[in-house]
Design an enzyme around this catalytic site. Structure first.
Site, short mmCIF file in Angstrom:
data_model
loop_
_atom_site.label_atom_id
_atom_site.label_comp_id
_atom_site.label_asym_id
_atom_site.label_seq_id
_atom_site.Cartn_x
_atom_site.Cartn_y
_atom_site.Cartn_z
N ALA A 1 0.85 -1.18 0.00
CA ALA A 1 0.00 0.00 0.00
C ALA A 1 0.89 1.24 0.00
CB ALA A 1 -0.89 0.00 1.23
N LYS A 2 0.34 2.37 -0.21
CA LYS A 2 1.08 3.63 -0.09
C LYS A 2 0.08 4.77 0.00
CE LYS A 2 5.44 4.95 -0.14
NZ LYS A 2 6.60 4.17 0.32
#
Ligand code: NAD
Length: 422
Positions: A109-110
């Site tokens: 994720a980011k």
């Protein structure tokens, strides 16, 4: 700059080019390929924040969950003026491959907020962080998606994320975020983790190539968290650090730099690295990469080694500390030179590995001594190194493509076992 050159410097194109190559080499079926190429979901949030002047400013934030196939999403939050959804999307995918390569049970994720932290007061920064977190309460969670620091964010910001989430959950939830201060469920050894991971990979690589560690010449570009901790640990372990650089410039000294004194100069005395007294030959930040050495560690920023300069790299081992320091166009040049590559998704994975250990400690409510954390880190990194190198040798691909293949294959196998719901 021409279109071709611009394309070469697009890190996301570089990451994608390697994913494509690895997927093709692995013979990944089309449906799986498509599923893994695109994120599971992504969101844009508009964050209203009262500034200290009383005015309201609206910031744009993103979170991309690339994959939760092997576990909750894991990835940093970036506060920077040039954050874009495209960039966040690409970095989220990168996290999936990095976690899979070191075989920790996380997906990728980011997140990011378009802002310039340097222009915000501490209380404004706190309000941006809290409102961003509040907007993503349904996304974040110790079993869903666990943020961490990235460019422009730090342990204090992680503490605010933890507090905001906890206030809504009506209980202290330390495991919702990693990279926290030690006093708030952070882990021993996190600060040194990425540098230590680099050193563990270099130890394995030198042993494999029959090189002696004592006096082995190392150049490290970047003297921030990764570069300075990596330099200190490698210096202590007997490596000879002959080159160092930060944004102000570089130094090269065949006799070896006195790293503890250099660290003191930069961090305690707050002086520019190239002005280190008796440091050696002064060079530009980039030129230091092309001096002769045994191990070259680019640990500053992306796109340092390109198709234009890769022929000048003069080392036996290239161990990537930064994300994306080598462009995909430079890969064939490095390969042709017979340089042993420790690619970024393996080389700098020590950071996310200790983040994983932080999450484990938070969830079990029992904290390890630094020695124990370091032992776990060493196990994880050595195993990952062996997996990648074994694959590269068996299938006659370079270590970078092998790392991607090992990662993609792990995600694909988990996906097949889970099957497709409805
Ligand atoms: P940092 O901000 O602490 O340090 C960056 C260092 O690079 C500084 O010394 C800076 O002066 C130098 N620098 C910046 N631009 C430069 C240039 N053009 N030439 C030479 N030096 C330059 O950052 P960090 O946390 O050490 O991260 C460095 C790299 O490692 C980044 O690519 C980051 O994404 C990656 N990384 C960091 C971690 C981590 O745990 N910190 C984990 C994985 C990957």
């Amino acid at each position: 700059m021409g279109v071709a050159a611009q394309e070469e410097l697009n890190v996301y194109e570089s990451a994608e080019a390697r994913f494509e190559l690895a997927a093709a080499r692995l013979g990944l079926e089309h449906g799986l390929y498509q599923y893994m190429k695109y994120p599971e979901r992504e969101i844009t949030v508009y964050i209203p924040v009262s500034l200290d002047t009383g005015e309201i400013a609206v910031f744009t934030g993103y979170r991309v969950l690339h994959s939760t196939v092997r576990g909750p999403g894991k990835g940093g939050i970036r506060f920077a003026p040039n954050v874009s959804l495209d960039e966040v999307r690409a970095l989220a995918a990168w996290m999936t491959w990095k976690c899979a390569v070191v075989n920790i049970p996380f997906g990728g994720a980011k997140g990011g907020v378009i802002c310039n932290p340097a222009n915000l007061s501490k209380s404004e920064l706190e309000r941006v962080t809290r409102r961003y977190t509040a907007s993503l309460l349904d996304w974040f969670g110790p079993e869903r998606d666990i943020p961490a620091p990235d460019i422009g964010t730090n342990d204090q910001i992680m503490a605010w994320v933890m507090d905001t989430y906890s206030m809504h959950a009506r209980q202290a939830m330390t495991a919702v975020v990693t990279g926290k201060p030690l006093d708030l469920g952070g882990s021993q050894g996190r600060k040194e983790a990425t540098g230590r991971g680099l050193m563990i990979c270099c130890n394995k690589a030198t042993a494999k190539l029959g090189m002696k560690r004592e006096g082995c010449r190392v150049i490290i570009q970047g003297f921030g968290n990764v570069g300075s901790e990596g330099s200190r640990l490698m210096h202590e372990a007997g490596y000879k650090i002959v080159g160092a650089a930060d944004i102000h410039g570089g130094l090269y000294n065949e006799k070896g730099l006195d790293v503890p004194k250099l660290y003191d100069w930069v961090y305690r005395q707050r002086q520019p690295l190239p002005e280190f007294p008796g440091g050696g030959e002064k060079l530009s930040s980039q030129e230091v990469l092309f001096r002769p050495c045994d191990i070259l560690v680019p640990a500053a920023t992306e796109n340092q080694i390109t198709s234009q300069n890769a022929h000048r790299v003069d080392c036996k081992i290239l161990c990537e500390g930064a994300n994306g320091p080598t462009t995909s166009h430079a890969d064939p040049v490095i390969e042709k030179k017979g340089i042993f590559i420790i690619p970024d998704i393996l080389g700098n994975a020590g950071g996310v590995t200790v983040s994983y250990l932080e999450w484990v400690q938070d969830r079990q409510g029992f904290f390890w001594r630094e020695r124990e954390v370091n032992e776990h880190l060493q196990d994880v990194m050595e195993q990952a190194f062996d997996d990648v190198v074994r694959y590269a040798e068996t299938h006659r691909v370079n270590n970078r493509i092998a790392a991607y293949i090992v990662a993609i294959d792990r995600v694909a196998r988990a996906l097949k076992l889970r099957g497709f719901y409805a």
